[in-house]
Design a protein around this motif. Structure first.
Motif, PDB file in Angstrom:
ATOM      1  N   ILE A  92       3.444 -10.843   4.606  1.00  0.00           N
ATOM      2  CA  ILE A  92       2.401 -10.758   5.631  1.00  0.00           C
ATOM      3  C   ILE A  92       2.345  -9.372   6.261  1.00  0.00           C
ATOM      4  O   ILE A  92       1.283  -8.744   6.321  1.00  0.00           O
ATOM      5  CB  ILE A  92       2.613 -11.846   6.698  1.00  0.00           C
ATOM      6  N   ARG A  93       3.466  -8.855   6.727  1.00  0.00           N
ATOM      7  CA  ARG A  93       3.428  -7.551   7.406  1.00  0.00           C
ATOM      8  C   ARG A  93       2.958  -6.446   6.461  1.00  0.00           C
ATOM      9  O   ARG A  93       2.114  -5.617   6.831  1.00  0.00           O
ATOM     10  CB  ARG A  93       4.795  -7.201   7.990  1.00  0.00           C
ATOM     11  N   ALA A  94       3.499  -6.407   5.247  1.00  0.00           N
ATOM     12  CA  ALA A  94       3.122  -5.353   4.308  1.00  0.00           C
ATOM     13  C   ALA A  94       1.634  -5.417   3.980  1.00  0.00           C
ATOM     14  O   ALA A  94       0.995  -4.382   3.768  1.00  0.00           O
ATOM     15  CB  ALA A  94       3.956  -5.463   3.032  1.00  0.00           C
ATOM     16  N   THR A  95       1.069  -6.618   3.934  1.00  0.00           N
ATOM     17  CA  THR A  95      -0.364  -6.751   3.681  1.00  0.00           C
ATOM     18  C   THR A  95      -1.167  -6.235   4.867  1.00  0.00           C
ATOM     19  O   THR A  95      -2.132  -5.472   4.699  1.00  0.00           O
ATOM     20  CB  THR A  95      -0.730  -8.217   3.400  1.00  0.00           C
ATOM     21  N   VAL A  96      -0.777  -6.646   6.067  1.00  0.00           N
ATOM     22  CA  VAL A  96      -1.497  -6.216   7.273  1.00  0.00           C
ATOM     23  C   VAL A  96      -1.462  -4.699   7.407  1.00  0.00           C
ATOM     24  O   VAL A  96      -2.457  -4.068   7.792  1.00  0.00           O
ATOM     25  CB  VAL A  96      -0.904  -6.914   8.512  1.00  0.00           C
ATOM     26  N   GLU A  97      -0.342  -4.085   7.079  1.00  0.00           N
ATOM     27  CA  GLU A  97      -0.230  -2.630   7.179  1.00  0.00           C
ATOM     28  C   GLU A  97      -1.142  -1.916   6.180  1.00  0.00           C
ATOM     29  O   GLU A  97      -1.516  -0.758   6.396  1.00  0.00           O
ATOM     30  CB  GLU A  97       1.220  -2.209   6.966  1.00  0.00           C
ATOM     31  N   ARG A  98      -1.531  -2.586   5.108  1.00  0.00           N
ATOM     32  CA  ARG A  98      -2.462  -2.019   4.140  1.00  0.00           C
ATOM     33  C   ARG A  98      -3.925  -2.164   4.577  1.00  0.00           C
ATOM     34  O   ARG A  98      -4.807  -1.514   4.026  1.00  0.00           O
ATOM     35  CB  ARG A  98      -2.309  -2.706   2.783  1.00  0.00           C
ATOM     36  N   CYS A  99      -4.171  -3.046   5.541  1.00  0.00           N
ATOM     37  CA  CYS A  99      -5.546  -3.415   5.889  1.00  0.00           C
ATOM     38  C   CYS A  99      -6.201  -2.371   6.791  1.00  0.00           C
ATOM     39  O   CYS A  99      -5.577  -1.848   7.718  1.00  0.00           O
ATOM     40  CB  CYS A  99      -5.574  -4.765   6.604  1.00  0.00           C
ATOM     41  N   ILE A 100      -7.474  -2.116   6.526  1.00  0.00           N
ATOM     42  CA  ILE A 100      -8.329  -1.374   7.437  1.00  0.00           C
ATOM     43  C   ILE A 100      -9.352  -2.378   7.950  1.00  0.00           C
ATOM     44  O   ILE A 100     -10.111  -2.943   7.159  1.00  0.00           O
ATOM     45  CB  ILE A 100      -9.054  -0.220   6.722  1.00  0.00           C
ATOM     46  N   GLY A 101      -9.343  -2.641   9.249  1.00  0.00           N
ATOM     47  CA  GLY A 101     -10.292  -3.638   9.724  1.00  0.00           C
ATOM     48  C   GLY A 101     -10.027  -4.094  11.135  1.00  0.00           C
ATOM     49  O   GLY A 101      -9.202  -3.543  11.866  1.00  0.00           O
ATOM     50  N   MET A 102     -10.763  -5.129  11.499  1.00  0.00           N
ATOM     51  CA  MET A 102     -10.597  -5.804  12.786  1.00  0.00           C
ATOM     52  C   MET A 102     -10.329  -7.255  12.457  1.00  0.00           C
ATOM     53  O   MET A 102     -10.985  -7.846  11.593  1.00  0.00           O
ATOM     54  CB  MET A 102     -11.866  -5.663  13.632  1.00  0.00           C
TER      55      MET A 102
END
Length: 655
Positions: A119-129
Motif C-alpha cells: 500500500i505505501r509503495a503504491t501511494v508513493e508512486r501516485c500523482i493525484g488527489m
C-alpha cells in the motif's frame, strides 16, 4: 470524485442484512458526492464498506465500487483521481505484475499496485488527489489513506464502548452521524479552534472522538489493535525545509521554463476525463495560468466559468471575460444578484458537514453550480498564493516582526503590560477627546487598536504575530467550557529550520489554511452539486519544485508571484493581468447590517445563546452592536459565530 463510508465492529452480533442497511443509510447522506452509482460490501464479520460514485473515468460497470482485487485479498472504496494511473499500469505490465485488466479505472490500478508493491509503495508512486479505505481480508487490517496536500477529506474515530465500540470512517461527518453508534457530541475544544480560525484544523473535528486524517498520512487499525496507527508518507514541512536548503541554481529563464513544463504536465494529466471538463476563471494570475495552459494543449475551446457581482468592489467578471476572449475559451458568466447569493446561506449547514465560516464559500458554491450545468469536472487555480507568496500578509507580518524583534523582549513586555493596565473601554474614554488629532488608524476604537498592539509586542516569534493577524476571537473568553487545543500555530510550533519569516508563513499556510479552509471550501461546494474539482498547482511535483525556487523569484521589486507571472505572460498580455488583487468575496459585512440583519439577530439572540450554552453572550452581543453601529467591521468574527449557530440549528440531537 466520489464518497466513501464504512465501519469496523458493528457486524458482531448483527446479520449481513442489518449491516448492509446501516451502510446504505450512511452512504445516502452523501449522495451528491456520487449520484451515478452506489455499492455496499460486508463480509459479515464486522467490516463494512460503502461507496457513492460520480463517474469520471471508466463509466462502465467495471468501475463499480466497493472493488475487490483479482486475488480477493484487498477490498477498496476510493474517492479521487490518480492522474498517472496509466503510467502505473505500464510499470506493472513491464514488470509482469499486472493482472488481467477488467476496465480502465484508476481504482483497479490501485488494487493491482497494492497487490504488487504494497500500500505505501503504491501511494508513493501516485500523482493525484485521493482518500481511500482498503480492507486486507488476510491480515484483517483496515488502512485509510489521504493525498499529500489534503484535497480529499476523510474522517474517522471510535464510537461506543467495550464490545459495542465501532470504528467509523467516511468522506463527511454526516455519513458517520448516520451510524447508530455515533454520539455526535460537540467538542467544545474544537469549537474554540473554529472561533480562532473560522475553520477547524486537522486532526480535530466538531465531534468528540472523531478526527480528520491529516494530509499525507496512512492509518491502520484492526479488531485486534484498536489504537489507530498513523504513518506519514509525505510531509510538506520536510519538502519546504529541503527545498530551501537545496534551491534551484539556474537562471530566471531556466526556472521559468522548468515551472511551465511542470505545470503543463500537471494540467495535461488533470484534463484526462471521460466526461465534459472545464475550468473556473476569475481573471487573476492563478486561474488564468491554469486556463492558458489548458487551452495551449486543447484542440477545442476550453469551457470556462466565472461569476460577477454588480457591486464594483467585488466584481472581477470583466477581467475574466477579457482573459477568456484573448485565449479563445468558450466562456460562460453569470452576474449574481444579492438575492441569489443570500439564497445560498440556508444551504450552507447541509453543504458543510461541520461548521465552516469562510464567507467566500458563497461565491464558490455559485460558480460550482454554474459550471455543473455544463461540465462534470472543473480545474481551478487554488494554491498559487501559498506556493508563490501571493498573500500580502506574508510581507506585512514579516516587516512587523523585523521591527518588533529589534526591541529587547523586556521592554516589549513592559510596554504591553502598561497598555493592558487599562481596558479597551477605559482607553476609549481617555483618548476620546483626542480623537481628532490621533493618527487615522487609532481614531476608530483606539482602545481595541492599542490592545492589538500590546498583543503584537508580546509575540515570541513570527508565528505568534501571524496567528494574531488571522485570529477571529480569543476563543477561551467566548466558548463556555472550552480549552483551545495546541496546534502548529498555537503552542506546538513546527520545526522549519532554515526558513526566513516569509517562507515560514507560507509553509504554515500550506499546512493549515490551504487544506483546512481553501480545499474544504472548494470540495464541499463542488461536491454539493456533484462537480469534481481538480487543482493542478497541487501536483506534488509542482509543490516540491516551487519550494526549490529562490524567494527572489517569487517576490521581486514589490511584485508577488513574480515567476508565475512570467509563465502567464507567455500566454496572456501583461495589461490584462496587472491590477490590485480582490479575492473571491461577497459583501457580508453590509448584508449583516441590511438583508441578513433579521436572520443574524435571531441566531445571536441573547436568551438563545444562554439557553444553548456554548457562547458567553456578552462578547457576542457587544461585537454585534459595534458592527451594526458601523464602529467596526466585525464580519469575520460574527460570521464564525453565525455559521456555528446555523449549523447547530440544523443538527437535531447535538449536545
Amino acid at each position: 470524485m466520489c464518497g466513501l463510508v464504512g465501519f469496523l465492529g458493528i457486524g458482531r452480533g448483527h446479520d449481513a442484512h442489518e449491516a448492509a442497511a446501516v451502510l446504505e443509510r450512511m452512504a445516502d447522506t452523501i449522495v451528491s458526492r456520487g449520484p451515478d452509482d452506489a455499492g455496499v460490501w460486508t463480509d459479515g464479520s464486522g467490516i463494512g464498506l460503502a461507496h457513492r460514485r460520480l463517474s469520471i473515468l471508466d463509466l462502465s460497470a467495471a468501475g463499480h465500487q466497493p472493488m475487490t482485487g483479482p486475488s480477493g485479498r484487498h477490498v477498496i472504496v476510493f474517492n479521487g483521481e490518480i492522474y498517472n494511473h496509466l503510467d502505473l499500469r505500464r510499470e506493472l505490465e513491464q514488470s509482469g505484475l499486472a493482472p488481467g485488466w477488467r476496465g480502465h479505472s484508476d481504482t483497479e490500478t490501485l488494487l493491482a499496485g497494492f497487490a504488487a508493491w504494497g500500500i505505501r509503495a503504491t501511494v508513493e508512486r501516485c500523482i493525484g488527489m485521493f482518500a481511500f479505505a482498503v480492507w486486507d481480508t488476510q491480515a484483517r487490517v483496515l488502512t485509510l489513506g489521504r493525498d499529500r496536500l489534503g484535497e480529499k477529506p476523510l474522517y474517522y474515530g471510535w464510537q461506543g464502548a467495550g464490545d459495542e465500540a465501532c470504528f467509523l470512517f467516511g468522506s463527511e461527518l454526516k455519513a458517520l452521524r448516520a451510524h447508530p453508534r455515533c454520539a455526535a457530541e460537540i467538542d467544545r475544544d474544537a469549537l474554540c479552534l473554529l472561533m480562532r480560525h473560522n475553520y477547524i484544523p486537522a486532526p480535530h473535528s466538531i465531534y468528540r472522538g472523531i478526527s480528520k486524517l491529516p494530509a499525507g498520512c496512512l492509518l491502520t487499525v484492526s479488531p485486534d489493535r484498536r489504537e489507530p496507527r498513523l504513518e506519514t508518507y509525505w510531509s510538506l514541512a520536510e519538502v519546504a525545509v529541503s527545498g530551501v536548503r537545496a534551491p534551484f541554481a539556474g537562471s530566471d529563464r531556466q526556472a521559468t521554463d522548468a515551472l511551465e513544463d511542470l505545470l503543463k504536465s500537471a494540467v495535461r494529466q488533470q484534463m484526462l476525463a471521460d466526461v465534459p471538463l472545464g475550468a473556473f476563471l476569475s481573471g487573476g494570475i492563478d486561474s488564468s495560468t491554469v486556463v492558458a495552459l489548458m487551452q495551449a494543449q486543447s484542440a477545442r475551446p476550453v469551457r470556462t466559468f466565472s461569476i460577477g457581482f454588480h457591486e464594483p468592489g467585488y466584481n472581477e467578471a470583466e477581467h475574466a471575460l477579457a482573459v477568456a476572449r484573448h485565449l479563445g475559451t468558450d466562456h460562460t458568466e453569470l452576474y449574481v444578484t444579492p438575492e441569489q447569493a443570500l439564497d445560498v446561506i440556508p444551504r450552507l449547514p447541509a453543504l458543510y458537514c461541520e461548521p465552516f465560516a469562510d464567507s467566500s464559500q458563497i461565491p464558490t458554491f455559485l460558480v460550482s453550480q454554474l459550471a455543473r450545468r455544463h461540465v462534470t469536472v472543473s480545474l481551478s487555480g487554488d494554491a498559487g498564493d501559498e506556493l508563490f507568496a501571493g498573500y500580502g500578509r506574508y510581507v506585512r507580518n514579516s516587516r512587523h516582526w523585523e521591527r518588533i524583534a529589534r526591541l529587547p523582549r523586556v521592554l516589549r513586555k513592559l510596554a504591553a503590560g502598561g497598555i493592558r493596565a487599562l481596558s479597551p473601554e477605559a482607553w476609549n474614554a481617555v483618548l476620546g477627546p483626542l480623537r481628532p488629532v490621533l493618527p487615522g488608524s487609532l481614531r476608530a476604537a483606539p482602545g481595541e487598536k492599542l490592545h492589538q498592539g500590546a498583543r503584537k509586542l508580546s509575540a515570541e516569534r513570527i508565528d505568534d504575530l501571524y496567528l494574531q493577524s488571522i485570529s477571529r476571537w480569543e476563543p477561551e473568553s467566548l466558548v463556555i467550557g472550552g480549552c483551545e487545543p495546541p496546534t502548529c500555530l498555537h503552542g506546538r510550533p513546527l520545526p522549519l529550520e532554515g526558513l526566513d519569516g516569509i517562507q515560514r508563513l507560507m509553509a504554515l499556510d500550506a499546512i493549515t489554511y490551504l487544506p483546512d479552509d481553501i480545499l474544504v471550501k472548494v470540495d464541499r461546494a463542488a461536491m454539493g452539486v456533484s462537480l469534481e474539482s481538480r487543482v493542478p498547482f497541487l501536483d506534488h511535483r509542482v509543490v516540491e519544485f516551487a519550494w526549490r525556487i529562490p524567494q527572489s523569484m517569487k517576490l521581486r521589486d514589490g511584485t508577488a508571484k513574480w515567476i508565475l507571472r512570467q509563465v502567464l505572460y507567455r500566454h496572456v498580455p501583461r495589461e490584462l493581468i496587472e491590477r490590485p488583487k480582490k479575492g473571491f468575496a461577497v459583501p457580508v459585512g453590509d448584508w449583516l447590517r441590511g438583508p441578513l440583519r433579521g436572520w443574524a439577530e435571531g441566531l445571536l439572540d441573547e436568551s438563545r445563546l444562554r439557553r444553548e450554552g456554548f457562547f458567553d453572550p456578552a462578547p457576542v452581543r457587544r461585537t454585534w452592536a459595534e458592527h451594526l453601529s458601523g464602529r467596526r467591521n466585525a464580519q469575520y468574527p460574527l460570521w464564525g459565530v453565525l455559521m456555528f449557530q446555523a449549523w447547530l440549528e440544523n443538527q437535531p440531537g447535538s449536545r
